[in-house]
Design a protein around this motif. Sequence first.
Motif, PDB file in Angstrom:
ATOM      1  N   ARG A   1     101.604  92.008 160.453  1.00 40.52           N
ATOM      2  CA  ARG A   1     102.399  90.995 161.141  1.00 40.52           C
ATOM      3  C   ARG A   1     101.930  90.853 162.575  1.00 40.52           C
ATOM      4  O   ARG A   1     101.663  91.838 163.245  1.00 40.52           O
ATOM      5  N   TYR A   2     101.803  89.619 163.007  1.00 34.19           N
ATOM      6  CA  TYR A   2     101.534  89.342 164.417  1.00 34.19           C
ATOM      7  C   TYR A   2     102.581  88.364 164.929  1.00 34.19           C
ATOM      8  O   TYR A   2     102.959  87.429 164.215  1.00 34.19           O
ATOM      9  N   ALA A  28     106.928  83.227 169.809  1.00 36.93           N
ATOM     10  CA  ALA A  28     107.055  81.833 169.377  1.00 36.93           C
ATOM     11  C   ALA A  28     106.600  81.693 167.920  1.00 36.93           C
ATOM     12  O   ALA A  28     107.250  81.042 167.121  1.00 36.93           O
ATOM     13  N   TYR A  29     105.492  82.312 167.595  1.00 43.30           N
ATOM     14  CA  TYR A  29     105.115  82.360 166.171  1.00 43.30           C
ATOM     15  C   TYR A  29     105.376  83.774 165.688  1.00 43.30           C
ATOM     16  O   TYR A  29     105.427  84.720 166.479  1.00 43.30           O
ATOM     17  N   ASP A  30     105.560  83.908 164.406  1.00 39.39           N
ATOM     18  CA  ASP A  30     105.795  85.217 163.812  1.00 39.39           C
ATOM     19  C   ASP A  30     105.182  85.150 162.432  1.00 39.39           C
ATOM     20  O   ASP A  30     105.749  84.561 161.525  1.00 39.39           O
ATOM     21  N   THR A  31     104.007  85.690 162.299  1.00 40.40           N
ATOM     22  CA  THR A  31     103.239  85.506 161.071  1.00 40.40           C
ATOM     23  C   THR A  31     103.049  86.827 160.353  1.00 40.40           C
ATOM     24  O   THR A  31     102.618  87.807 160.946  1.00 40.40           O
ATOM     25  N   THR A  32     103.397  86.821 159.099  1.00 39.15           N
ATOM     26  CA  THR A  32     103.156  87.981 158.257  1.00 39.15           C
ATOM     27  C   THR A  32     102.180  87.569 157.173  1.00 39.15           C
ATOM     28  O   THR A  32     102.308  86.492 156.607  1.00 39.15           O
ATOM     29  N   ALA A  33     101.194  88.377 156.939  1.00 37.48           N
ATOM     30  CA  ALA A  33     100.201  88.046 155.922  1.00 37.48           C
ATOM     31  C   ALA A  33      99.746  89.320 155.242  1.00 37.48           C
ATOM     32  O   ALA A  33     100.140  90.421 155.620  1.00 37.48           O
ATOM     33  N   ASN A  89      92.686  93.022 166.735  1.00 34.62           N
ATOM     34  CA  ASN A  89      92.539  92.086 165.621  1.00 34.62           C
ATOM     35  C   ASN A  89      92.209  92.748 164.273  1.00 34.62           C
ATOM     36  O   ASN A  89      91.899  92.057 163.306  1.00 34.62           O
ATOM     37  N   PHE A  90      92.277  94.077 164.245  1.00 37.74           N
ATOM     38  CA  PHE A  90      92.127  94.784 162.974  1.00 37.74           C
ATOM     39  C   PHE A  90      93.454  95.501 162.698  1.00 37.74           C
ATOM     40  O   PHE A  90      93.648  96.644 163.102  1.00 37.74           O
ATOM     41  N   PRO A  91      94.396  94.822 162.039  1.00 33.69           N
ATOM     42  CA  PRO A  91      95.750  95.360 161.914  1.00 33.69           C
ATOM     43  C   PRO A  91      95.808  96.602 161.039  1.00 33.69           C
ATOM     44  O   PRO A  91      95.079  96.723 160.054  1.00 33.69           O
ATOM     45  N   MET A  92      96.688  97.491 161.424  1.00 33.46           N
ATOM     46  CA  MET A  92      96.904  98.731 160.673  1.00 33.46           C
ATOM     47  C   MET A  92      98.061  98.515 159.702  1.00 33.46           C
ATOM     48  O   MET A  92      98.880  97.635 159.890  1.00 33.46           O
ATOM     49  N   PRO A  93      98.116  99.333 158.671  1.00 30.05           N
ATOM     50  CA  PRO A  93      99.207  99.174 157.706  1.00 30.05           C
ATOM     51  C   PRO A  93     100.561  99.542 158.307  1.00 30.05           C
ATOM     52  O   PRO A  93     100.643 100.401 159.179  1.00 30.05           O
ATOM     53  N   GLY A  94     101.592  98.894 157.808  1.00 28.57           N
ATOM     54  CA  GLY A  94     102.958  99.274 158.165  1.00 28.57           C
ATOM     55  C   GLY A  94     103.386 100.472 157.328  1.00 28.57           C
ATOM     56  O   GLY A  94     102.561 101.307 156.940  1.00 28.57           O
TER      57      GLY A  94
END
Lengths: 370, 697
Positions: free
Chosen positions: B252-253, B257-262, B681-686
């Motif tokens: 998630r980023y 204003a934006y809230d994007t989960t992918a 920009n390399f997201p880690m797991p939740g």
Amino acid sequence: MMNRIFILSCFVLLAACRKGVVIPRVESEMVRNFQHSAPPDGKVRGLYLLNEGNMNMNKASLDYLDLTTGRYDRRIFTAYNPEVTRGLGDVGNYIAIYGAKMYLVINNSNKVEVVDAHTVTRIRQINVNQCRYVDFYKDKAYITSNDGYVAVVDTATLEVEARIPTGRNPEQLIVAGNKLYVVNSGGYSPPNYEKTVSVINLDTQQEIRRIEAGINLHRMALDAYGDLYVTSRGDYYDVPSKIFVIDTHTDQLKQTLDIAASNLYIHNDLAYIYSVEWSYITGTNAISYTLLNVRDETVLDKSFITDGTEKQIKIPYGIAVDPETEDVFVTDAKDYVTPGTLHCYDKSGKRKWSVMTGDIPAHFAFLKTN
Amino acid sequence: MQRQANYVAHAGESRRNLWSGRRGAADTMAALPRNLWNGRPDAADTTAALPRDPSDGRPDAADTTVHPARDLKGITVEAKRMQLLIRTSHPVQILAGEDLQKRNSLSVADAVRFFSGVQLKDYGGIGGLKTINVRSMGTNHTAVFYDDLQLGNAQNGQVDLGRFSLDNIDSISLYSGQQNNIFQPARGFSAASALYITSRQPGDSAYGNARIRTGSFGLINPSVRWQQKISKRIYGNVSAEYLHAHGRYRFRYTNGAYDTTAIRNNADVKAWRVEGGLKGYLKDSSNWTFKVYGYQSERGLPGAIVANHFEYSQRLWDRDLFAQAGYNKQFTRRYSMQARAKYTHLFTRYHDPEYQNEKGFLDNRYTQQEVYLSIANRYQIKDWWEAVLSMDFIANKLDANIYRFSYPVRYTTLVALASRIYSERFEMQGSLLGTMVDEYVRFYTGAGSKRELTPSFSASWQPFAEHHFRIRAFYKNIFRMPTFNDLYYTFIGNTSLRPEYTNQYNAGFSYAKPFRGRLQYIALQADAYYNNVKDKIVAVPAANLFRWTMMNLDKVVIKGVDVSLRAGMQPVDGVDVTLGVNYTFQEAQDQTPGGYNYGHQIPYTPRHSGSFTANASWRNWDLNYSFIYTGERYSQKTNILINYIEPWYTSDMSLSKRFSRYGITVEVNNLLNQYYDVILNFPMPGRHFRITGNISF
């Protein structure tokens, strides 16, 4: 118990350290020593500067210099359009204004952001894979894709309507009359570079010929006499960077100039050229600044920087000339991972002022009143 | 970086080179060392138990063996709170045996996060590249040793620690400077810090263990190992493992204003590991070892999550093989000798279907080979004085199917002369390493020859006979060679590169005190250090954004403090609790003369970082909690808001129960479901889960 308290206090302490989300906002400053001597009926209001940002960093950014006041605003796209997921994106490759719209070509985000040229609020996003440059003709925008085509976009609906195939890895494109000239670089397949400029008839949207020029072509500019100046990056070994001149009336290669060029900007009869030419043989960059008279293709014996301050520019990376004042804007990309600098020189070549930009300041568009 | 980084081709004209782009990040990651808990299972007495070699907190290979049979009976539970005073003059941090297995760790990479002074550069997910940066000197300055011999990677100088599963690992030790035991191959002296990974050694009894892990990311990870005595004097073991994961996870980023989960795509991995070892004793009491190791994997390379570009399709195949043999003999009371040999073959294939060249894709293949020979001689001059002469010869070769490739071959000869005087309360050692590198290329220009001579000194002293307090200090001057990528990567390499030098000055102490009562012991150690890195090899722009080159440009000055505290207690009868706290402070400044960012903290280096671990045992139950904190950092050289990266901290928990022959562990990692990037920009797991079952036979 003791460790439970410890754990709890860790949470409390450390949770306080995470500042949470930061809503983007404009960062402004007044340019020091700013002066601008526009004519009273001048139409140029300001200058947009697109910073590329290093690849994978997602740090493309748009800055705006208000030429009437000297206020410099950084990162205006994300500030005015905070709802755009991940912002402007990765590698801002080109910027152009057409009518009331501004087109921001974001290479590694595979998109062109179309915004209102005055307010910079988003109108629409156009998806074009590995997009590079844009130019316009009538009610169409033409966007090169490194995938080997030009995307045809309707400027009203902002939808991709067609694709016109080109050579490999096309770069800049320019409309001259009813023809579109597209340079083919082939830069992904050294040593088998492309060597041609594709000519597309815009009435039929068909490629009508390819003009042989040199390897690894990149940028272009058109002069008032219908001559197209095309830069070649060479191969960084034995084949040096050059400029090829194409006559758009005859579509013939007219002349080859042994002038190294990374980028050029034509204003009236002068081409403002800089070059950063890397050699793998010497392991060094050769940097040069050249003024070329495009009427007769003669090199002037002076540069557009005359006060010696060009030595302070590590990597010249963008150039534009104010059409009214003839001030010259040159950017310095430095080491690509540090904020760059925008320098302004008056028409005698003396530096007037400098201001900090985003990472890799590169592409300009002048905002004019109608 | 790095992985993709290394293999993304000679950038097309029209595309910034990922390799160099990411390289920047890699180079500037930071870290530091120390935390030294010796998990020696048979250390029965906190105060008196000394390793055989009093100067070396790290048990030798034989000592580190956790005898599985005993393991089974839970004897190591008692051993875990046997804390030794760290006596080494080089700071060392050790995770071994049960302690290691409890750390909510799938791979060696997960485990090294618990060392202080260390930054793990993690591109996220099961298959993401994970490398270690110790005390901010840069990834390439840490040598990684597997069963005493270095894992060579002349191509990029890095070892992906995410590929080493903990399944067959007995201990992990991180030394600042070098291993304290000077009777070692010359290569052991040749890096600024050294990570020793020791696999389980063949033992006496016939014993087997099978394990299966499953959980988030579609993880299926069965493994099996077996050991037995083959003949009167020969012991053997084998271990095999398979890992399969789709690797997808939610990220998630948001900016408010934006809230994007992918969902992270292209993060799948499929890997095999097989290894086997033999250990034998000859009649003259000399001994020999032999080991083969094979690893094969295929994985997707998830890319940078940038605007409008979340999905990637690049893939990577690896095939690593090595075989190594060792022979140890004591000829006389005074003279001993070790001989070692190793052959390594590394194959890598990188496929990029998004690459717009003539073929419409990029398919790069790299083959590296290394031949390694080492001989070390020890002469015991007096009871308190030894001298060692070691000589290593290394041949490296890299082949690649890329344009304008040089096909380099590197011959390295290392000669180390070391000497040490020691007593129960005092130790001093010095070593001098001579490095001779000669390089040859089939095409274009080679980097030629290099001759370097580098020293190291260290000492430790216990001032009071009755107190377990020891002070220590070391100085080391060492360098890393430019890698083959630095020198020869088409369009990037620069053959005029010089070695990248580091200087390290370290002073610290260790203290341990046992108590009678609820609080059983505390152990503390702390080090302060000053390091500098000069002629740092960095990627700099060449012609344009698409062209980079490598240069000896930067200078970094690092001042740091590492503190680690550990305590054991029995708050209630039958419940044993162990607590550990690590803290690291680092000021790692860019002091490049004339640089744009003089005085700024180098990228990806937090000023503050640390960890907290707690373990409680009751009968056959074990509860673990760990917390890791990494403070604010900058993603680029300039310390301004746009480059700011938030701190992150994760909590992991696990609960295990042992039955007579079975065991089961349930883990929750990133308990608070924090979304964070280690590398921008390399997201880690939740939050994610794992469950492990094992059975002994």
